[in-house]
Scaffold this active site. Structure first.
Site, PDB file in Angstrom:
ATOM      1  N   THR A  15       8.509   5.184   2.569  1.00 25.23           N
ATOM      2  CA  THR A  15       7.925   5.875   3.094  1.00 25.23           C
ATOM      3  C   THR A  15       7.780   4.759   4.633  1.00 25.23           C
ATOM      4  O   THR A  15       7.002   5.147   5.523  1.00 25.23           O
ATOM      5  CB  THR A  15       7.043   6.152   2.239  1.00 25.23           C
ATOM      6  OG1 THR A  15       7.060   6.586   1.162  1.00 25.23           O
ATOM      7  CG2 THR A  15       5.290   6.512   3.094  1.00 25.23           C
ATOM      8  N   VAL A  16       7.136   3.513   3.846  1.00 28.75           N
ATOM      9  CA  VAL A  16       6.641   2.886   5.133  1.00 28.75           C
ATOM     10  C   VAL A  16       7.300   2.371   6.525  1.00 28.75           C
ATOM     11  O   VAL A  16       6.914   2.585   7.445  1.00 28.75           O
ATOM     12  CB  VAL A  16       5.807   1.400   4.678  1.00 28.75           C
ATOM     13  CG1 VAL A  16       5.532   0.723   5.461  1.00 28.75           C
ATOM     14  CG2 VAL A  16       4.437   1.580   3.527  1.00 28.75           C
ATOM     15  N   LYS A 107       2.507  -7.201  -0.931  1.00 29.47           N
ATOM     16  CA  LYS A 107       1.292  -7.737  -1.246  1.00 29.47           C
ATOM     17  C   LYS A 107       1.554  -8.605  -2.592  1.00 29.47           C
ATOM     18  O   LYS A 107       1.027  -9.596  -2.995  1.00 29.47           O
ATOM     19  CB  LYS A 107      -0.029  -7.133  -1.931  1.00 29.47           C
ATOM     20  CG  LYS A 107       0.295  -5.657  -2.306  1.00 29.47           C
ATOM     21  CD  LYS A 107       0.790  -4.486  -1.370  1.00 29.47           C
ATOM     22  CE  LYS A 107       0.803  -3.619  -3.056  1.00 29.47           C
ATOM     23  NZ  LYS A 107       0.845  -2.040  -2.434  1.00 29.47           N
ATOM     24  N   VAL A 134      -3.138  -4.995   2.928  1.00 24.41           N
ATOM     25  CA  VAL A 134      -3.704  -4.965   2.377  1.00 24.41           C
ATOM     26  C   VAL A 134      -4.756  -3.773   2.873  1.00 24.41           C
ATOM     27  O   VAL A 134      -4.302  -4.026   4.350  1.00 24.41           O
ATOM     28  CB  VAL A 134      -5.092  -6.422   2.153  1.00 24.41           C
ATOM     29  CG1 VAL A 134      -6.476  -5.746   1.646  1.00 24.41           C
ATOM     30  CG2 VAL A 134      -4.241  -7.647   1.361  1.00 24.41           C
ATOM     31  N   GLY A 136      -3.912  -1.194   3.727  1.00 26.28           N
ATOM     32  CA  GLY A 136      -3.679  -0.502   5.353  1.00 26.28           C
ATOM     33  C   GLY A 136      -3.875  -0.854   6.572  1.00 26.28           C
ATOM     34  O   GLY A 136      -3.873  -1.799   6.721  1.00 26.28           O
ATOM     35  N   GLY A 189       2.288  13.263  -5.781  1.00 25.01           N
ATOM     36  CA  GLY A 189       2.619  12.539  -4.531  1.00 25.01           C
ATOM     37  C   GLY A 189       1.994  10.685  -4.661  1.00 25.01           C
ATOM     38  O   GLY A 189       2.125  10.318  -3.819  1.00 25.01           O
ATOM     39  N   ASP A 203      -2.748  -4.044  -8.811  1.00 22.73           N
ATOM     40  CA  ASP A 203      -2.848  -3.521  -7.166  1.00 22.73           C
ATOM     41  C   ASP A 203      -3.906  -4.642  -6.413  1.00 22.73           C
ATOM     42  O   ASP A 203      -3.598  -5.189  -5.583  1.00 22.73           O
ATOM     43  CB  ASP A 203      -2.662  -2.577  -6.693  1.00 22.73           C
ATOM     44  CG  ASP A 203      -2.122  -2.484  -5.580  1.00 22.73           C
ATOM     45  OD1 ASP A 203      -0.514  -3.250  -4.547  1.00 22.73           O
ATOM     46  OD2 ASP A 203      -3.136  -1.928  -4.306  1.00 22.73           O
ATOM     47  N   LYS A 207      -3.646  -7.945  -3.201  1.00 16.48           N
ATOM     48  CA  LYS A 207      -4.981  -7.474  -2.623  1.00 16.48           C
ATOM     49  C   LYS A 207      -5.960  -8.765  -2.493  1.00 16.48           C
ATOM     50  O   LYS A 207      -6.074  -9.417  -1.493  1.00 16.48           O
ATOM     51  CB  LYS A 207      -5.297  -6.775  -2.293  1.00 16.48           C
ATOM     52  CG  LYS A 207      -3.706  -5.775  -1.756  1.00 16.48           C
ATOM     53  CD  LYS A 207      -4.374  -4.335  -1.817  1.00 16.48           C
ATOM     54  CE  LYS A 207      -2.787  -3.326  -1.749  1.00 16.48           C
ATOM     55  NZ  LYS A 207      -3.130  -1.340  -2.436  1.00 16.48           N
ATOM     56  N   GLY A 304      -0.274   4.867   2.822  1.00 17.81           N
ATOM     57  CA  GLY A 304       1.051   6.293   3.580  1.00 17.81           C
ATOM     58  C   GLY A 304       1.570   5.243   4.781  1.00 17.81           C
ATOM     59  O   GLY A 304       1.066   4.867   5.165  1.00 17.81           O
TER      60      GLY A 304
HETATM   61  N1  HSE Z   1      -0.469   1.566  -3.823  1.00 17.11           N
HETATM   62  C1  HSE Z   1      -1.722   1.278  -2.814  1.00 17.11           C
HETATM   63  C2  HSE Z   1      -2.533   2.630  -4.111  1.00 17.11           C
HETATM   64  C3  HSE Z   1      -1.182   1.515  -1.575  1.00 17.11           C
HETATM   65  O1  HSE Z   1      -3.000   3.078  -4.392  1.00 17.11           O
HETATM   66  O2  HSE Z   1      -3.820   2.417  -2.371  1.00 17.11           O
HETATM   67  C4  HSE Z   1      -0.470   0.616  -1.735  1.00 17.11           C
HETATM   68  O3  HSE Z   1      -0.511  -0.614  -0.844  1.00 17.11           O
END
Ligand code: HSE
Length: 436
Positions: A15-16, A107, A134, A136, A189, A203, A207, A304
């Site tokens: 994706t990225v 991250k 961190v 997006g 998704g 996650d 960050k 995203g």
């Molecule tokens: N999985 C992370 C989120 C996105 O749901 O914010 C990527 O850092």
């Protein structure tokens, strides 16, 4: 001074990766005009070369073997977008050894192995850009590393996981159960097939580790971040929170005081009047206190294809500027430093207010037993709600406390849980007030 264009190799065409490639190709002219030299997407490596990512590449750009990019002497910048620890770490370390600059959104890798990776980069005189790691599209790394460099940074409160925020928002808006919303988020998704890192706070902790290291000049200390997820939250808690004037958010919190800094990620009751309480859905926001700049709230899309691609491209261009100017340590000098002497406070010593919800029998003496246990540990009750009257049956009892020490609260909860009049495990949430 390098006059020819800057060559970029991307590892990972998910994706990225696709977002980054799209921006680099679509904005090629504007980038060249602003930078004064071209940025060429020399190659993209991914094991899957068949899936259509909605982007037209020149023949030979998309290859399977990442090593070809690492060993291409023309490539100046390697962009690592595969995520995870291995083989991402090996690719990055090899690229660094070969004198290539790095841009990464990883991250987990930086939070868990950052010390080694930044050390290697320093040794070999290359830059590491990690804006995309961190929040997006929110340029929070640049804010903390550069824009606020003249400030002593105070508290940081972040909603830095969009998946968890989406789930809590839906639960709040629709009164839905956690598992039902998670399932829906996966179908849409928004949540990964394995959502553990998002819903367990890992996650966010990755960050927070990166942000805190930059903000306070402390070593990258992921293992020291207290981490708790949102799986225990029920619609009932969200309803009670609302009655007290609070929202429940998964917050990443950093609070320096004296020679210590608290680093914690957990579901938190935040006062509805706090701006961060209004950050909903998949959006991210980070509240940062600066002693000179004052309070700032940085808000935007935290994940995203295009938002994260935007952050990756900003680092590529930043590094390209350095290459053009013939400087190799402009970003490095702002990098993770780890020399302020602040240490991470033990969670057991942290003091906060608490929300407690328990299932208790509605009969004489129950409340005095509970308040006795709390009182013995120096925990003072601020207010209390009990719903309905079901004699000899369990009812929900909710208590808000004044500030108490985590260690005392955990001991008190253990004792309360052991009471015969309490059924199940009492639920606790930490509470934050302030301006965030
Ligand atoms: N999985 C992370 C989120 C996105 O749901 O914010 C990527 O850092």
């Amino acid at each position: 001074m390098k006059n020819s264009g800057i060559a970029v190799g991307i590892i990972g065409f998910g994706t990225v990766g696709a977002g980054t490639a799209k921006i680099l190709l679509k904005r090629q002219k504007e980038i060249q005009n602003k930078l004064g030299s071209s940025v060429e997407l020399k190659g993209i490596a991914d094991l899957d070369t068949r899936t259509d990512r909605g982007i037209k590449l020149r023949k030979g750009v998309l290859i399977k073997d990442a090593k070809k990019l690492l060993r291409d002497p023309d490539i100046d910048i390697i962009v690592e977008l595969i995520g995870g620890i291995r083989p991402a770490k090996d690719f990055i370390l090899e690229a660094i050894q070969r004198g290539k600059h790095i841009v990464t959104a990883n991250k987990a890798l930086l939070a868990e192995h950052g010390q080694e990776i930044f050390g290697a980069a320093q040794k070999h005189g290359v830059e590491i850009g990690f804006e995309a790691s961190v929040a997006g599209s929110i340029p929070i790394i640049k804010v903390v590393r550069e824009s606020l460099i003249g400030n002593r940074i105070g508290n940081i409160y972040g909603i830095i996981n969009g998946t968890a925020n989406y789930i809590l928002t839906k639960m709040t808006d629709e009164g839905a159960e956690f598992t039902a919303v998670l399932k829906e988020a996966q179908e849409l998704g928004y949540a990964e097939a394995d959502p553990t890192f998002d819903i367990e706070g890992i996650d966010s902790a990755h960050k927070l580790t990166i942000l805190a290291s930059l903000a306070y000049g402390i070593p990258i200390s992921f293992r020291k971040v207290y981490t708790e997820g949102i799986t225990k939250i029920t619609p009932l808690d969200i309803e009670f929170a609302s009655e007290f004037g609070f929202k429940i958010k998964l917050l990443a919190i950093a609070k320096p005081s004296g020679k210590e800094v608290e680093l914690r990620v957990h579901p938190t009751m935040v006062q509805e009047r706090m701006p961060i309480a209004g950050v909903n859905g998949v959006f991210n926001a980070i509240f940062v206190e600066g002693d000179a700049a004052g309070d700032g709230l940085y808000y935007g899309k935290g994940a995203g294809e295009m938002p994260t691609g935007s952050a990756v491209v900003s680092d590529i261009i930043d590094i390209a500027r350095n290459i053009k100017a013939g400087v190799s340590d402009r970003m490095r000098s702002f990098n993770i430093s780890g020399n302020s002497g602040l240490t991470v406070k033990k969670m057991e010593d942290v003091k906060t207010c608490y929300y407690l919800r328990m299932s208790a029998l509605d009969k004489p003496g129950v409340l005095s037993k509970i308040s006795g246990i709390l009182g013995k540990r120096n925990i003072s009750i601020e207010s209390m709600i009990q719903k309905g009257r079901k004699k000899e049956k369990a009812v929900s009892m909710v208590i808000m406390t004044h500030e108490a020490r985590e260690k005392d609260m955990m001991k008190a909860l253990k004792e309360i849980r052991a009471l015969k009049v309490i059924s199940g495990k009492p639920l606790y949430l930490r509470v934050e007030g302030g301006n965030a």
